[in-house]
Design an enzyme around this catalytic site. Sequence first.
Site, PDB file in Angstrom:
ATOM      1  N   HIS A   1       0.878  -1.361  -0.040  1.00 54.24           N
ATOM      2  CA  HIS A   1       0.216  -0.103   0.139  1.00 54.24           C
ATOM      3  C   HIS A   1       0.909   1.283   0.107  1.00 54.24           C
ATOM      4  O   HIS A   1       1.999   1.361   0.659  1.00 54.24           O
ATOM      5  CB  HIS A   1      -0.996   0.180   1.137  1.00 54.24           C
ATOM      6  CG  HIS A   1      -0.382   0.334   2.651  1.00 54.24           C
ATOM      7  ND1 HIS A   1      -0.084   1.241   3.171  1.00 54.24           N
ATOM      8  CD2 HIS A   1      -0.009  -0.895   3.342  1.00 54.24           C
ATOM      9  CE1 HIS A   1       0.259   0.889   4.140  1.00 54.24           C
ATOM     10  NE2 HIS A   1       0.417  -0.317   4.524  1.00 54.24           N
TER      11      HIS A   1
ATOM     12  N   ASP B   1       4.044  -6.244   3.590  1.00 50.70           N
ATOM     13  CA  ASP B   1       3.672  -5.336   4.723  1.00 50.70           C
ATOM     14  C   ASP B   1       3.913  -5.599   6.225  1.00 50.70           C
ATOM     15  O   ASP B   1       3.394  -5.177   7.173  1.00 50.70           O
ATOM     16  CB  ASP B   1       2.246  -4.840   4.447  1.00 50.70           C
ATOM     17  CG  ASP B   1       1.769  -3.906   5.116  1.00 50.70           C
ATOM     18  OD1 ASP B   1       2.450  -2.681   5.454  1.00 50.70           O
ATOM     19  OD2 ASP B   1       0.387  -3.542   5.289  1.00 50.70           O
TER      20      ASP B   1
ATOM     21  N   GLU C   1      -4.914   1.751   2.855  1.00 46.58           N
ATOM     22  CA  GLU C   1      -4.936   0.692   3.836  1.00 46.58           C
ATOM     23  C   GLU C   1      -5.052   1.043   5.137  1.00 46.58           C
ATOM     24  O   GLU C   1      -5.634   0.335   6.017  1.00 46.58           O
ATOM     25  CB  GLU C   1      -3.624  -0.202   3.462  1.00 46.58           C
ATOM     26  CG  GLU C   1      -3.433  -1.456   4.165  1.00 46.58           C
ATOM     27  CD  GLU C   1      -3.014  -1.512   5.413  1.00 46.58           C
ATOM     28  OE1 GLU C   1      -2.899  -2.678   6.108  1.00 46.58           O
ATOM     29  OE2 GLU C   1      -2.383  -0.538   5.950  1.00 46.58           O
ATOM     30  N   GLU C   2      -4.283   2.195   5.618  1.00 49.23           N
ATOM     31  CA  GLU C   2      -4.302   2.555   6.834  1.00 49.23           C
ATOM     32  C   GLU C   2      -5.762   3.234   7.369  1.00 49.23           C
ATOM     33  O   GLU C   2      -5.648   3.060   8.740  1.00 49.23           O
ATOM     34  CB  GLU C   2      -3.409   3.753   7.275  1.00 49.23           C
ATOM     35  CG  GLU C   2      -1.740   3.494   6.864  1.00 49.23           C
ATOM     36  CD  GLU C   2      -1.125   2.210   7.695  1.00 49.23           C
ATOM     37  OE1 GLU C   2      -1.928   2.005   8.858  1.00 49.23           O
ATOM     38  OE2 GLU C   2       0.092   1.880   7.476  1.00 49.23           O
TER      39      GLU C   2
ATOM     40  N   ASP D   1      -0.149   4.555   1.136  1.00 48.33           N
ATOM     41  CA  ASP D   1      -0.278   5.176   2.092  1.00 48.33           C
ATOM     42  C   ASP D   1       0.460   5.266   3.424  1.00 48.33           C
ATOM     43  O   ASP D   1       0.745   3.944   3.698  1.00 48.33           O
ATOM     44  CB  ASP D   1      -2.054   5.477   2.445  1.00 48.33           C
ATOM     45  CG  ASP D   1      -2.610   4.225   2.885  1.00 48.33           C
ATOM     46  OD1 ASP D   1      -2.286   3.196   2.561  1.00 48.33           O
ATOM     47  OD2 ASP D   1      -3.310   4.294   4.057  1.00 48.33           O
TER      48      ASP D   1
ATOM     49  N   HIS E   1       4.499   3.783  12.572  1.00 47.37           N
ATOM     50  CA  HIS E   1       3.338   4.811  12.769  1.00 47.37           C
ATOM     51  C   HIS E   1       3.723   5.914  13.948  1.00 47.37           C
ATOM     52  O   HIS E   1       2.908   6.479  14.462  1.00 47.37           O
ATOM     53  CB  HIS E   1       1.975   4.255  13.368  1.00 47.37           C
ATOM     54  CG  HIS E   1       1.222   3.280  12.359  1.00 47.37           C
ATOM     55  ND1 HIS E   1       0.069   2.883  12.540  1.00 47.37           N
ATOM     56  CD2 HIS E   1       1.595   2.833  11.403  1.00 47.37           C
ATOM     57  CE1 HIS E   1      -0.326   2.123  11.661  1.00 47.37           C
ATOM     58  NE2 HIS E   1       0.509   2.273  10.911  1.00 47.37           N
TER      59      HIS E   1
ATOM     60  N   ASP F   1       6.239   1.666   6.389  1.00 47.66           N
ATOM     61  CA  ASP F   1       5.081   1.141   6.482  1.00 47.66           C
ATOM     62  C   ASP F   1       4.207   1.953   5.342  1.00 47.66           C
ATOM     63  O   ASP F   1       3.638   2.877   5.854  1.00 47.66           O
ATOM     64  CB  ASP F   1       4.324   1.002   7.804  1.00 47.66           C
ATOM     65  CG  ASP F   1       3.165   0.346   7.753  1.00 47.66           C
ATOM     66  OD1 ASP F   1       2.470  -0.134   6.781  1.00 47.66           O
ATOM     67  OD2 ASP F   1       2.218   0.556   8.755  1.00 47.66           O
TER      68      ASP F   1
END
Length: 409
Positions: free
Chosen positions: A78, A196, A173-174, A80, A379, A140
């Site tokens: 992904h 991922d 995705e997030e 994002d 994150h 990520d």
Amino acid sequence: MDKLLERFLHYVSLDTQSKSGVRQVPSTEGQWKLLRLLKQQLEEMGLVNITLSEKGTLMATLPANVEGDIPAIGFISHVDTSPDFSGKNVNPQIVENYRGGDIALGIGDEVLSPVMFPVLHQLLGQTLITTDGKTLLGADDKAGVAEIMTALAVLKGNPIPHGDIKVAFTPDEEVGKGAKHFDVEAFGAQWAYTVDGGGVGELEFENFNAASVNIKIVGNNVHPGTAKGVMVNALSLAARIHAEVPADEAPETTEGYEGFYHLASMKGTVDRAEMHYIIRDFDRKQFEARKRKMMEIAKKVGKGLHPDCYIELVIEDSYYNMREKVVEHPHILDIAQQAMRDCHITPEMKPIRGGTDGAQLSFMGLPCPNLFTGGYNYHGKHEFVTLEGMEKAVQVIVRIAELTAKRGQ
């Protein structure tokens, strides 16, 4: 390894942070910029059947270079980054030959410390890519994106036998929306792997069953001096609800296969309050029991309220544990484990205390376990990735393609 680091640094320079509570997909313009860049790079690489949907799913095919009944397989990442922390003006630091101890993040007081993150002890001598302490890194999942793109370049430029290789890059995705618009039939793979995951060797095919719980509380506000028997404090009701939720079943008190209730947000006044929980459990029966528990709590706390005051609870399932779909196709895991061993990596099968696009895709007919990227501490400002881990991920992707071709010949 064929521009791997260069690709990664280019991708993280683009702000692709997704945004929750937005109807459009992708939720942010920055994601389109990276998707268009990747589309251009795939075209320059010579891939075929390149499509970019109106919902921001980019797909392409690297055609087989050998004949035989070889299944088409896919690799997915992904574009994002998490809304939880800034992804704007990412300024990566490259720490070569890490010698241990604290790593200063930028010019402030922030450090990446092995005291807080003991995994650093295992990474001595490696090249670490960190943040400057002001943003997340975006490994990520731009590490996964760079690894897939580099693996394509390796397969394209070397006589390594492979069948049709399908790749896809998804948005949002997030915030849980990317896979909802994924056209499995158009993708055309028999199975796939999301790239991922985390540290080297991780192979994940179990994830949480997940649901969101939104609670709306309507009270009655009057002057506190004349409130007896009349005021219904929505905030007090919210506190009573949370007091009924098992305190030892929260994210901060659970690990491994243990599920939890998580109060993610709460806001309000005497008159009205809102609470948002997420529920997670690997076991489907326990998952359903947790949802029933929340309904029982709301009913108990709301009992006897004036008709104008009420507690409204809405539960929505988000995704389910892909284990039940993936284990129906054991060869998918067998190939990935063999590929890792062939690359001198010990496979580490562990549950995902979260979810991936692969969880949703597995229930849409595309079995899709998750491969490592070499990244850690996602994150947040302590996020980092190792160059060696990224290189290992590329090697595993290439080896999976090669082993799949051997099975079909």
